[in-house]
Design an enzyme around this catalytic site. Sequence first.
Site, short mmCIF file in Angstrom:
data_model
loop_
_atom_site.label_atom_id
_atom_site.label_comp_id
_atom_site.label_asym_id
_atom_site.label_seq_id
_atom_site.Cartn_x
_atom_site.Cartn_y
_atom_site.Cartn_z
N SER A 134 16.93 21.12 5.88
CA SER A 134 15.68 21.33 5.12
C SER A 134 15.32 20.24 3.93
O SER A 134 15.15 19.20 4.24
CB SER A 134 15.76 22.74 4.34
OG SER A 134 14.63 22.91 3.71
N ASP B 25 10.78 28.00 13.59
CA ASP B 25 10.79 27.78 12.32
C ASP B 25 9.33 27.54 11.91
O ASP B 25 8.64 26.56 12.29
CB ASP B 25 11.58 26.58 11.77
CG ASP B 25 11.60 26.33 10.21
OD1 ASP B 25 11.17 27.34 9.63
OD2 ASP B 25 11.84 24.91 9.97
N HIS C 11 14.99 28.15 11.05
CA HIS C 11 15.07 26.79 9.91
C HIS C 11 16.75 26.21 9.82
O HIS C 11 16.98 25.33 9.90
CB HIS C 11 14.76 27.27 8.65
CG HIS C 11 14.34 26.20 7.55
ND1 HIS C 11 13.50 25.15 7.84
CD2 HIS C 11 14.82 25.90 6.36
CE1 HIS C 11 13.35 24.33 6.73
NE2 HIS C 11 14.29 24.88 6.10
#
Length: 497
Positions: A185, A421, A474
């Site tokens: 991320s 995601d 994610h």
Amino acid sequence: MASSPFFFLLLLVVAVASLLCPPAAAAPEEHLVTGVPGFHGANFPSKHYAGYVTVDEASERSLFYYLALSERDPAADPVVLWLNGGPGCSSFDGFVYGNGPFNFEPGTKPGGLPKLRLNPYSWSKVSNIMYLDSPAGVGMSYSLNKSDYTTGDLKTAADAHKFLLKWFELYPEFQSNPFYISGESYAGVYIPTITDEVVKGIQKGVKPRINFKGYLIGNPGTDVDYDFNSFVPFAHGMGLISNDMYEDVKATCHGTFWGNVDSKCQEKIDSVHWELKDLNKYNILEPCYHRPDIQEVEFANSSLPLSFRRLGETDRPLPVRKRMAGRSWPLRLALKDGHVPMWPGLGGRSLPCTNDEIATTWLDDEGVRAAIHAKSKSLIGSWELYTARIDFTHDTGTMVLYHKKFTALGYRVLIYSGDHDLCIPYPGTEAWVKSIGYQTVDRWRPWYFGGQVAGYTQGYDHNLTFLTIKGAGHAVPEYKPKEAFAFYSRWLAGEKF
């Protein structure tokens, strides 16, 4: 023979050599973790260390790390740094819920400590892996000068580089091991900027020399145009919005779904965001933990500016069995000056769709803190998976140029994406990887695990690889631990997927 002059001369040479070239010091024993509450196994499968490294003496600005040595061959296996994103997310996110040495299960009593079992897919099976809370103010890391909590990309990178230099001084036995940086991320910003500091240090001859080899990043926030423009087409491709809605918004927005769009286009985009508000943005296959009535209030009646409400990107929905994530890409919410608002600090609300009870219960226990050499709650406060303590500014731009720079220098880079995601959809990531302009050396094809297709990969020259993980969200090591361990161990070993 033993009394010969040659023998005494040999002893003298050995003694002088030991003074001039003393043996490398061992890992700091005061950082050794001998056990942790909740784990009742006989022994850890490898040695664990944890503690603080001070990066600024004046303010006692100190970063906290947890190191699990390789269960295979710690003297030869790579050293890998793991970073969660946010910004503001503790890397104990990955430790507790992802690729750490333990699997955490709820305790037998309400509010009791979780039970820890060994994780068969821990990345410590094939590497020395270290989890770093960064920047100061995040997780267990802290500063006595609260002005240090006003920070950004560049200061965070500089502090992380100072940490690494001091850490390798503490652990000189690992200075020759291959070193990689990994994360997910917003680590898509952390890792290239830290790499820039490391590479510049290597080029300047800074000691100790870090044997840096490359990095791997999952679902990385990289470039707002690529990352956010992919949201609407991805939602359509996944069957989350109708073809009529997609064609309508595409025609109104002329194919651009992010940035300086007109009011009509923004209205269409907002309608897509509203349609998807109850989904788990981190994995559209997983349930979302939230109360719809609260969700309605958050979206419809919020006093926040529209830019803070749209998409529900701050929902950070995650599985009921897990926690609040805090690892979203918050630049959708960034103000024009690059300031990144910390969602838990907006009106003092916790994040919707979230549950971080297991991690918080364990890491707020004073017995756990003592075992891992972390400061007490009375000194640094409660542990938060995602904190509002820091005041963060995104003071860099696109990361694409960083990636081109480091791959051109010969460093190995793996960019991987969970293909379900909705936060950082893989088509945007695939597009910016391709935009670097390298020649394809391994055309798009499936890769396999357990005899089944586990995802798809495409390889480029200059050691650049893009990889998807089928059905993952994610946080790939959380949703697909077996497949994550498979591609991780293969990539470290230099094997083809």
